[in-house]
Design a protein around this motif. Structure first.
Motif, PDB file in Angstrom:
ATOM      1  N   LEU A 112       0.734  -1.255   0.044  1.00 19.14           N
ATOM      2  CA  LEU A 112       0.033   0.329   0.004  1.00 19.14           C
ATOM      3  C   LEU A 112       0.853   1.375  -0.009  1.00 19.14           C
ATOM      4  CD1 LEU A 112      -3.008  -1.045   2.648  1.00 19.14           C
ATOM      5  CD2 LEU A 112      -3.123  -0.714  -0.152  1.00 19.14           C
ATOM      6  N   GLN A 113       2.015   1.387   0.722  1.00 20.72           N
ATOM      7  CA  GLN A 113       2.973   2.325   0.590  1.00 20.72           C
ATOM      8  C   GLN A 113       3.548   2.669  -0.684  1.00 20.72           C
ATOM      9  OE1 GLN A 113       3.223   4.576   3.409  1.00 20.72           O
ATOM     10  NE2 GLN A 113       4.214   5.881   1.825  1.00 20.72           N
ATOM     11  N   ILE A 114       3.741   1.423  -1.517  1.00 17.00           N
ATOM     12  CA  ILE A 114       4.376   1.656  -2.758  1.00 17.00           C
ATOM     13  C   ILE A 114       3.227   2.234  -3.471  1.00 17.00           C
ATOM     14  CG2 ILE A 114       5.119   0.313  -4.769  1.00 17.00           C
ATOM     15  CD1 ILE A 114       6.439  -1.693  -2.557  1.00 17.00           C
ATOM     16  N   ILE A 115       1.962   1.775  -3.491  1.00 16.60           N
ATOM     17  CA  ILE A 115       0.914   2.458  -4.339  1.00 16.60           C
ATOM     18  C   ILE A 115       0.750   4.087  -4.163  1.00 16.60           C
ATOM     19  CG2 ILE A 115      -1.587   2.454  -4.825  1.00 16.60           C
ATOM     20  CD1 ILE A 115      -0.048  -0.242  -5.992  1.00 16.60           C
ATOM     21  N   ARG A 116       1.059   4.383  -2.880  1.00 19.06           N
ATOM     22  CA  ARG A 116       0.701   5.815  -2.319  1.00 19.06           C
ATOM     23  C   ARG A 116       1.923   6.604  -3.020  1.00 19.06           C
ATOM     24  NH1 ARG A 116      -1.417   3.639   2.467  1.00 19.06           N
ATOM     25  NH2 ARG A 116       0.506   3.398   3.348  1.00 19.06           N
TER      26      ARG A 116
END
Length: 540
Positions: A112-116
């Motif tokens: 999720l952090q990579i997506i953000r």
């Protein structure tokens, strides 16, 4: 924000959808690159997460088409792959215009952090090299993956070959073991025995056991068909045959032998395993054939003016109805022929027109020829013909000897005769056999505190050559004697715990230690003790 997922594996697709939804994103998905491109062109997402190895259109081609589309090229493209993990694969992805190359699996919070991070950096479009260079890299990646797949298949094939070779070795070992166990009995001038046996595969589930008793005057046989398939059934059948050898040595009546087998099968293999069988005896002294059905309910004969099929109701050897086993008898005459078969052999005989039952050699040849057509099914048959009968019965002997006791007074009155009976067999005035018999009688009459209860007791001695079998039956309430014996055999230290357990005095441990074999009847009201006379003159 809406994220499009391109993933062909349904489980991975659902898992990825849940992670993205937990991050607050709306999610749409497609099972291959072609469908993902069509969905994106119809309703562009804010970001796409794509696998690489997919049918119809893989991730590399999807990324190429994505960056060529004027509407989609500004939308971030993230690869999420567990198959293409080489640094050259990542270089190809970057050259195609991918914004991020992520290797599976990743913890949900990391993904999720990579997506953000990718969404925060929207607007930077990677430069594209010359088309020829990209497709050269693409072809190189496909070749590497194909090469890895071929190597994996070669390793799998080698492992499979190794497993098959090990199975063949195990099957051959089982076949050799089975062949050794299925050895025919020694020849006897009175009875001709022909065994027809064919294992459907390398090893079979059918088995037989033949044993001459009483110095060649009693032939005892068992025929069984074990349930199941494959190597495990053959090993189960071999275990049953070992049990039969032990049970046959007890010289119990045939129904009791099958009940003993039933108990052993249920104890060692559980409720889900069964065997169909039949037990028989050819008694040259009484000139009788005796048999008991236990699941094999058909056999053929040419005897006493009859010729054809005998069919009777029967119960499985390891079934709950084993208590209903019944002994059947037929008188014997010279030239009588009997053919006992397992199910497949019986089916073959049923369709055989005019089987030559009264022509024994021809019938055996016909039956053996039929077995060659059975394919992968087991066939077993015991073929017996009476060639001659003893002209005279054996000299009268004093066995069996039976004593009936109505209480302790009868025991005192008959004690001397009982001791002489034991001494006649052992050849010594006193022995361990005498001690064990006395303990069996004390248990049967419930002698406690020097007081005997008024139970009726039947004491039976029977000698078969060098073997002595003693059976003591009482009207006292039975108990789980075989369960107690199992405990003592598994925990020998309990043999010395006389008096620590109220339900166990010294009698049972002494009988177990002083006898060659010991077992109780099903209801626990009768105990069987057996000895084999040693070369030194018996148990001293």
């Amino acid at each position: 924000m809406k994220i499009l997922v391109a993933e062909d594996n349904a489980d991975s697709r659902v898992y990825l959808e849940r992670i993205l939804k937990s991050g607050g994103y709306a999610v749409d998905s497609a099972e291959n690159g072609r469908l993902a491109l069509a969905k994106a062109q119809d309703s562009p997402p804010d970001l796409i997460v794509s696998d690489i190895l997919m049918p119809e259109m893989d991730g590399f081609v999807l990324c190429r088409r994505w960056k060529e589309d004027a509407t989609l090229r500004q939308i971030p493209f993230v690869f999420y792959t567990a198959t293409y993990t080489d640094s050259r694969d990542e270089e190809l992805a970057r050259n195609l215009g991918a914004d991020r190359f992520v290797i599976k699996p990743q913890p949900p919070e990391v993904l999720l952090q990579i997506i953000r991070d990718v969404l925060d950096g929207v607007g930077a479009v990677p430069s594209e090299p010359h088309n020829d260079q990209v497709w050269e890299q693409y072809n190189s990646a496909l070749f590497r993956k194909l090469e890895q797949k071929v190597q994996a298949l070669e390793r799998e094939a080698a492992h499979r070959r190794q497993m098959e070779a090990e199975f063949r070795r195990d099957a051959e070992t089982a076949r050799q073991m089975q062949t050794a166990l299925l050895a025919p009995p020694p020849a006897n001038p009175c009875v001709e025995v022909a065994v027809v046996y064919q294992a459907g595969l390398a090893v079979g589930g059918d088995l037989y056991f033949l044993d001459w008793r009483r110095d060649g005057r009693l032939l005892r046989g068992f025929l069984f068909a074990a349930m199941g398939r494959g190597l495990s059934r053959a090993l189960y059948a071999a275990a049953v045959q070992v049990m039969l050898r032990e049970i046959s040595d007890t010289d119990l009546p045939l129904p009791d032998q099958l009940r003993s087998l039933n108990r052993l099968i249920r104890r060692h293999f559980g409720e889900g395993v069964a065997a169909a069988g039949l037990a028989l005896e050819i008694d040259l002294d009484t000139r009788e054939l005796r048999w008991v059905n236990a699941g094999l309910d058909r056999f053929w004969l040419a005897a006493g003016g009859q010729s054809g099929l005998v069919s009777q109701t029967a119960f499985a050897a390891a079934g709950e109805q084993a208590a209903q086993l019944v002994t059947h008898t037929l008188p014997l005459a010279v030239a009588d022929s009997f053919y006992f078969c397992t199910k497949r052999a019986g089916d073959l005989l049923t369709v055989l027109p005019n089987p030559p039952l009264d022509r024994f050699p021809e019938m055996v040849r016909r039956l053996r020829a039929l077995t060659e057509t059975t394919g992968t099914e087991d066939v077993a048959a015991l073929c017996l013909q009476i060639r001659q009968l003893p002209e005279t019965l054996p000299e009268a002997c004093h066995w069996p000897r039976i004593f009936r006791l109505g209480g302790y007074g009868d025991y005192q009155r008959l004690r001397g005769e009982i001791i002489r009976t034991v001494a006649e067999w052992t050849g010594t005035p006193h022995s361990f056999v005498e001690v064990a018999v006395n303990e069996a009688l004390a248990n049967a009459m419930e002698c406690r505190d020097g007081v005997a209860r008024p139970h009726q007791v039947r004491l039976r001695f029977n000698a078969f050559g060098k073997r002595l079998v003693v059976r003591v039956r009482s009207t006292r309430m039975g108990f789980a004697g075989n369960a107690l014996l199992d405990r003592l055999r598994s925990r020998p230290a309990d043999l010395f715990a006389f008096g620590e357990h109220e339900a166990m005095g010294r009698g049972v441990p002494l009988m177990l230690c002083l006898s060659d074999k010991m077992m109780y009847s099903r209801d626990g009201t009768e105990v069987l003790l057996a000895w084999k006379l040693g070369e030194a003159g018996g148990k001293q």
